[in-house]
Design a protein around this motif. Structure first.
Motif, mmCIF file in Angstrom:
data_model
loop_
_atom_site.group_PDB
_atom_site.id
_atom_site.type_symbol
_atom_site.label_atom_id
_atom_site.label_comp_id
_atom_site.label_asym_id
_atom_site.label_seq_id
_atom_site.Cartn_x
_atom_site.Cartn_y
_atom_site.Cartn_z
ATOM 1 N N THR A 46 0.858 -1.179 0.000
ATOM 2 C CA THR A 46 0.000 0.000 0.000
ATOM 3 C C THR A 46 0.895 1.231 0.000
ATOM 4 O O THR A 46 1.618 1.481 0.961
ATOM 5 N N LEU A 47 0.839 1.979 -1.068
ATOM 6 C CA LEU A 47 1.685 3.147 -1.230
ATOM 7 C C LEU A 47 1.037 4.416 -0.685
ATOM 8 O O LEU A 47 1.722 5.312 -0.193
ATOM 9 N N PHE A 48 -0.290 4.494 -0.773
ATOM 10 C CA PHE A 48 -1.027 5.681 -0.355
ATOM 11 C C PHE A 48 -2.107 5.278 0.655
ATOM 12 O O PHE A 48 -3.301 5.237 0.329
ATOM 13 N N PRO A 49 -1.722 4.970 1.899
ATOM 14 C CA PRO A 49 -2.681 4.428 2.876
ATOM 15 C C PRO A 49 -3.602 5.480 3.493
ATOM 16 O O PRO A 49 -3.198 6.626 3.699
ATOM 17 N N PRO A 50 -4.831 5.068 3.797
ATOM 18 C CA PRO A 50 -5.783 5.979 4.450
ATOM 19 C C PRO A 50 -5.255 6.472 5.806
ATOM 20 O O PRO A 50 -5.516 7.606 6.198
ATOM 21 N N GLU A 51 -4.493 5.634 6.498
ATOM 22 C CA GLU A 51 -3.957 6.019 7.815
ATOM 23 C C GLU A 51 -3.033 7.232 7.718
ATOM 24 O O GLU A 51 -2.784 7.908 8.715
ATOM 25 N N LEU A 52 -2.509 7.481 6.512
ATOM 26 C CA LEU A 52 -1.604 8.623 6.335
ATOM 27 C C LEU A 52 -2.260 9.739 5.531
ATOM 28 O O LEU A 52 -1.588 10.574 4.931
ATOM 29 N N TYR A 54 -4.739 9.553 2.946
ATOM 30 C CA TYR A 54 -5.288 9.354 1.602
ATOM 31 C C TYR A 54 -6.673 8.738 1.686
ATOM 32 O O TYR A 54 -7.020 8.091 2.681
ATOM 33 N N GLU A 55 -7.458 8.917 0.618
ATOM 34 C CA GLU A 55 -8.779 8.286 0.549
ATOM 35 C C GLU A 55 -8.600 6.775 0.500
ATOM 36 O O GLU A 55 -7.656 6.276 -0.107
ATOM 37 N N ASP A 56 -9.524 6.062 1.122
ATOM 38 C CA ASP A 56 -9.479 4.598 1.087
ATOM 39 C C ASP A 56 -9.796 4.139 -0.333
ATOM 40 O O ASP A 56 -10.872 4.419 -0.860
ATOM 41 N N ASN A 57 -8.831 3.464 -0.957
ATOM 42 C CA ASN A 57 -9.002 3.004 -2.330
ATOM 43 C C ASN A 57 -8.341 1.633 -2.474
ATOM 44 O O ASN A 57 -7.125 1.552 -2.647
ATOM 45 N N PRO A 58 -9.135 0.563 -2.413
ATOM 46 C CA PRO A 58 -8.568 -0.785 -2.538
ATOM 47 C C PRO A 58 -7.818 -1.003 -3.856
ATOM 48 O O PRO A 58 -6.915 -1.826 -3.929
ATOM 49 N N ASP A 59 -8.157 -0.233 -4.887
ATOM 50 C CA ASP A 59 -7.452 -0.358 -6.163
ATOM 51 C C ASP A 59 -6.040 0.229 -6.111
ATOM 52 O O ASP A 59 -5.257 0.049 -7.028
ATOM 53 N N ALA A 60 -5.735 0.959 -5.052
ATOM 54 C CA ALA A 60 -4.411 1.571 -4.915
ATOM 55 C C ALA A 60 -3.467 0.655 -4.138
ATOM 56 O O ALA A 60 -2.467 1.099 -3.596
ATOM 57 N N TRP A 135 2.912 10.097 2.560
ATOM 58 C CA TRP A 135 2.104 10.854 3.505
ATOM 59 C C TRP A 135 1.303 11.875 2.718
ATOM 60 O O TRP A 135 1.872 12.658 1.942
ATOM 61 N N ALA A 136 0.005 11.930 2.922
ATOM 62 C CA ALA A 136 -0.847 12.878 2.204
ATOM 63 C C ALA A 136 -0.516 14.325 2.586
ATOM 64 O O ALA A 136 -0.644 15.231 1.760
ATOM 65 N N LYS A 137 -0.069 14.535 3.798
ATOM 66 C CA LYS A 137 0.232 15.884 4.302
ATOM 67 C C LYS A 137 1.144 16.654 3.339
ATOM 68 O O LYS A 137 0.939 17.832 3.079
ATOM 69 N N ASN A 138 2.161 15.989 2.801
ATOM 70 C CA ASN A 138 3.083 16.664 1.885
ATOM 71 C C ASN A 138 3.398 15.820 0.639
ATOM 72 O O ASN A 138 4.332 16.142 -0.096
ATOM 73 N N ASP A 139 2.638 14.752 0.429
ATOM 74 C CA ASP A 139 2.821 13.859 -0.730
ATOM 75 C C ASP A 139 4.271 13.421 -0.914
ATOM 76 O O ASP A 139 4.835 13.527 -2.002
ATOM 77 N N THR A 140 4.847 12.932 0.171
ATOM 78 C CA THR A 140 6.232 12.474 0.111
ATOM 79 C C THR A 140 6.387 11.120 0.796
ATOM 80 O O THR A 140 5.539 10.702 1.578
#
Length: 174
Positions: A46-52, A54-60, A135-140
């Motif tokens: 999981t590269l873009f997890p909801p815990e950090l 991002y929107e919950d997206n099982p396709d991601a 991390w969604a906060k700064n996309d890094t």
């Protein structure tokens, strides 16, 4: 009774360095992909997890065959070692998505988002832990430099033969 016309099988033993390229990343990525029905022997990346954030997206998420990931571990680490960020001597810092598309030469190894994503998913799973999820906060994200990700050179680099003689033993060791 007939004769068998078999070609001799050539065995190539040991680790063989590969160039960070779209074709090599895609080949390893495809080799490691799992089928849904293989769930018992798989690893979820999981590269873009909801815990950090991002929107919950099982396709991601990407499902890999655990054995295939482990068999390709050194190749994946070697590819990551060719990233500019790994060769940069500044302390570990947050890295943006497109920074993962730049080789140590300073030139992009790809301009394709898909290729960067494939490399990132290969490194974010918990069996390899080469990078953190974004991390969604700064996309890094962050690369774990030193161990397990050490700077490597492309076999196409003119400096490669001398560098490989110096580092060959650490890559061929099990």
């Amino acid at each position: 009774m007939g004769f068998l016309n078999k070609k001799p099988i050539m065995k190539t033993e040991g680790f063989h360095p590969i160039d960070l390229s779209e074709a090599n990343v895609q080949a390893i990525f495809n080799r490691c992909l799992a089928e849904i029905e293989d769930r018992k022997t798989t690893t979820l990346a999981t590269l873009f997890p909801p815990e950090l954030g991002y929107e919950d997206n099982p396709d991601a998420q990407v499902l890999f065959q655990t054995d295939a990931l482990l068999q390709n571990k050194k190749n994946i680490e070697y590819l990551y070692g060719q990233l500019k960020e790994v060769h940069d001597e500044t302390p570990v810092r947050r890295v943006s998505f497109w920074d993962f598309s730049v080789a140590y030469s300073g030139k992009p190894w790809t301009q394709e988002e898909q290729a960067v994503l494939q490399l990132l998913y290969l490194g974010v799973n918990y069996h390899l832990l080469l990078i953190e999820p974004f991390w969604a906060k700064n996309d890094t994200s962050r690369i774990f430099k030193g161990k397990p990700v050490k700077p490597t050179l492309s076999p196409k680099d003119p400096a490669f033969p001398a560098w490989w003689e110096e580092h060959k033993a650490e890559w061929e060791a099990d």
